[in-house]
Design a protein around this motif. Structure first.
Motif, mmCIF file in Angstrom:
data_model
loop_
_atom_site.group_PDB
_atom_site.id
_atom_site.type_symbol
_atom_site.label_atom_id
_atom_site.label_comp_id
_atom_site.label_asym_id
_atom_site.label_seq_id
_atom_site.Cartn_x
_atom_site.Cartn_y
_atom_site.Cartn_z
ATOM 1 N N ALA A 164 50.810 40.950 44.166
ATOM 2 C CA ALA A 164 51.752 41.266 43.088
ATOM 3 C C ALA A 164 52.017 40.050 42.205
ATOM 4 N N SER A 165 51.877 38.848 42.766
ATOM 5 C CA SER A 165 52.134 37.623 42.005
ATOM 6 C C SER A 165 50.996 37.259 41.056
ATOM 7 N N ALA A 166 49.839 37.928 41.160
ATOM 8 C CA ALA A 166 48.675 37.601 40.321
ATOM 9 C C ALA A 166 48.669 38.474 39.072
ATOM 10 N N ASP A 167 48.753 37.843 37.920
ATOM 11 C CA ASP A 167 48.669 38.555 36.638
ATOM 12 C C ASP A 167 47.203 38.622 36.238
ATOM 13 N N PRO A 168 46.620 39.821 36.159
ATOM 14 C CA PRO A 168 45.195 39.934 35.823
ATOM 15 C C PRO A 168 44.830 39.239 34.507
ATOM 16 N N ALA A 169 45.758 39.122 33.587
ATOM 17 C CA ALA A 169 45.479 38.474 32.304
ATOM 18 C C ALA A 169 45.189 36.982 32.464
ATOM 19 N N ASP A 170 45.565 36.400 33.597
ATOM 20 C CA ASP A 170 45.346 34.967 33.832
ATOM 21 C C ASP A 170 43.918 34.647 34.284
ATOM 22 N N PHE A 171 43.113 35.676 34.567
ATOM 23 C CA PHE A 171 41.801 35.449 35.160
ATOM 24 C C PHE A 171 40.700 36.023 34.280
ATOM 25 N N ARG A 172 39.576 35.305 34.235
ATOM 26 C CA ARG A 172 38.473 35.752 33.386
ATOM 27 C C ARG A 172 37.164 35.937 34.134
ATOM 28 N N SER A 173 37.177 35.700 35.451
ATOM 29 C CA SER A 173 35.944 35.879 36.216
ATOM 30 C C SER A 173 36.267 36.151 37.672
ATOM 31 N N VAL A 174 35.275 36.698 38.365
ATOM 32 C CA VAL A 174 35.335 36.887 39.815
ATOM 33 C C VAL A 174 34.115 36.201 40.405
ATOM 34 N N SER A 175 34.315 35.522 41.533
ATOM 35 C CA SER A 175 33.216 34.811 42.191
ATOM 36 C C SER A 175 33.138 35.228 43.649
ATOM 37 N N ILE A 176 31.909 35.371 44.139
ATOM 38 C CA ILE A 176 31.671 35.465 45.572
ATOM 39 C C ILE A 176 31.509 34.010 46.003
ATOM 40 N N TRP A 177 32.581 33.471 46.575
ATOM 41 C CA TRP A 177 32.714 32.038 46.794
ATOM 42 C C TRP A 177 32.480 31.687 48.264
ATOM 43 N N CYS A 178 31.588 30.742 48.506
ATOM 44 C CA CYS A 178 31.379 30.222 49.854
ATOM 45 C C CYS A 178 32.351 29.058 50.033
ATOM 46 N N LYS A 179 33.428 29.333 50.737
ATOM 47 C CA LYS A 179 34.489 28.333 50.885
ATOM 48 C C LYS A 179 34.004 27.124 51.684
ATOM 49 N N ARG A 180 33.166 27.349 52.659
ATOM 50 C CA ARG A 180 32.706 26.252 53.509
ATOM 51 C C ARG A 180 31.933 25.207 52.713
ATOM 52 N N PHE A 181 31.111 25.643 51.743
ATOM 53 C CA PHE A 181 30.286 24.699 50.988
ATOM 54 C C PHE A 181 30.722 24.562 49.527
ATOM 55 N N SER A 182 31.846 25.189 49.161
ATOM 56 C CA SER A 182 32.388 25.099 47.793
ATOM 57 C C SER A 182 31.337 25.417 46.740
ATOM 58 N N VAL A 183 30.735 26.604 46.877
ATOM 59 C CA VAL A 183 29.700 27.017 45.941
ATOM 60 C C VAL A 183 29.788 28.528 45.722
ATOM 61 N N SER A 184 29.475 28.945 44.512
ATOM 62 C CA SER A 184 29.466 30.366 44.165
ATOM 63 C C SER A 184 28.101 30.965 44.471
ATOM 64 N N PHE A 185 28.098 32.088 45.216
ATOM 65 C CA PHE A 185 26.850 32.813 45.432
ATOM 66 C C PHE A 185 26.485 33.594 44.171
ATOM 67 N N GLY A 186 27.495 34.124 43.479
ATOM 68 C CA GLY A 186 27.309 34.875 42.241
ATOM 69 C C GLY A 186 28.668 35.127 41.634
ATOM 70 N N ALA A 187 28.696 35.424 40.331
ATOM 71 C CA ALA A 187 29.983 35.620 39.659
ATOM 72 C C ALA A 187 29.803 36.586 38.496
ATOM 73 N N ALA A 188 30.933 37.165 38.068
ATOM 74 C CA ALA A 188 30.930 38.090 36.935
ATOM 75 C C ALA A 188 32.045 37.710 35.971
ATOM 76 N N ASP A 189 31.697 37.612 34.680
ATOM 77 C CA ASP A 189 32.722 37.472 33.635
ATOM 78 C C ASP A 189 33.477 38.773 33.553
ATOM 79 N N LEU A 190 34.791 38.714 33.498
ATOM 80 C CA LEU A 190 35.618 39.912 33.371
ATOM 81 C C LEU A 190 36.050 40.021 31.921
ATOM 82 N N THR A 191 35.330 40.850 31.172
ATOM 83 C CA THR A 191 35.591 41.028 29.755
ATOM 84 C C THR A 191 36.601 42.142 29.565
ATOM 85 N N THR A 192 37.602 41.900 28.757
ATOM 86 C CA THR A 192 38.635 42.895 28.495
ATOM 87 C C THR A 192 38.007 44.119 27.855
ATOM 88 N N THR A 193 38.395 45.306 28.361
ATOM 89 C CA THR A 193 37.825 46.544 27.824
ATOM 90 C C THR A 193 38.724 47.139 26.760
#
Length: 193
Positions: A164-193
């Motif tokens: 509930a504390s996350a405002d979707p307007a504050d974010f522009r992408s989603v990442s499949i993030w490997c926390k152990r190695f601090s690297v993105s496996f893949g990501a998507a730009d979230l374009t406003t529809t």
């Protein structure tokens, strides 16, 4: 000769150290995940906005004037932003969308995800742009991000609730993030529809 080597305290200590190093490396890298997949097929909302179904508004014959509240149809789910995954550290395809539900909650919907399995994978919403290629592998922890959950599976359809504390307007992408190695496996730009 092999027995003589194992009688040496130095050789036994070296062997024990090699076993410990191998066990730590196996835990840290989890190489078997390169050969295994976790499939998820959660129920997804229809692609695009959900149509509004109108409720009947006629007054029942037994009702007295003023006794019937006006019937209102619930608000429809709405897609706020969407995008397609691009490959970073590992080949990744699929799509993502942020939806506002009729009850006001927000969800991230991931459709047809296909990426590699890996250690400690997370789903992150970030304020960083998606950069293609190796230059985009490590940018997502540079700014604002929120971790939604551990990745449920490296293949298939899945849904994540936004806090509930996350405002979707504050974010522009989603990442499949490997926390152990601090690297993105893949990501998507979230374009406003």
């Amino acid at each position: 000769m092999g027995r003589w080597i194992l009688r040496s305290p130095l050789a036994r200590a070296g062997l024990a150290a090699a076993v410990v190093v191998a066990l730590v490396a196996l835990y840290w890298f989890q190489p078997w995940k390169l050969f295994t997949d976790t499939y998820v097929d959660e129920a997804l909302p229809p692609a695009g906005p959900t149509p509004v179904v109108s409720a009947p508004t006629s007054t029942p014959p037994s009702a007295t004037p003023g006794a019937v509240a006006s019937a209102t149809a619930p608000a429809a789910d709405e897609v706020l932003a969407a995008g397609e995954f691009v490959t970073h550290e590992h080949d990744t395809t699929g799509s993502a969308e942020i939806r506002r539900l009729a009850d006001g909650r927000h969800q991230l919907v991931i459709r047809d995800l296909d990426t590699s399995n890996g250690p400690d994978l997370r789903v992150w919403l970030t304020d960083q742009p998606v950069i293609r290629g190796t230059a985009g592998w490590k940018v997502f922890d540079d700014g604002k991000w929120v971790e939604l959950a551990r990745l449920k599976g490296n293949k298939g359809n899945q849904v994540y609730d936004l806090p509930a504390s996350a405002d979707p307007a504050d974010f522009r992408s989603v990442s499949i993030w490997c926390k152990r190695f601090s690297v993105s496996f893949g990501a998507a730009d979230l374009t406003t529809t």
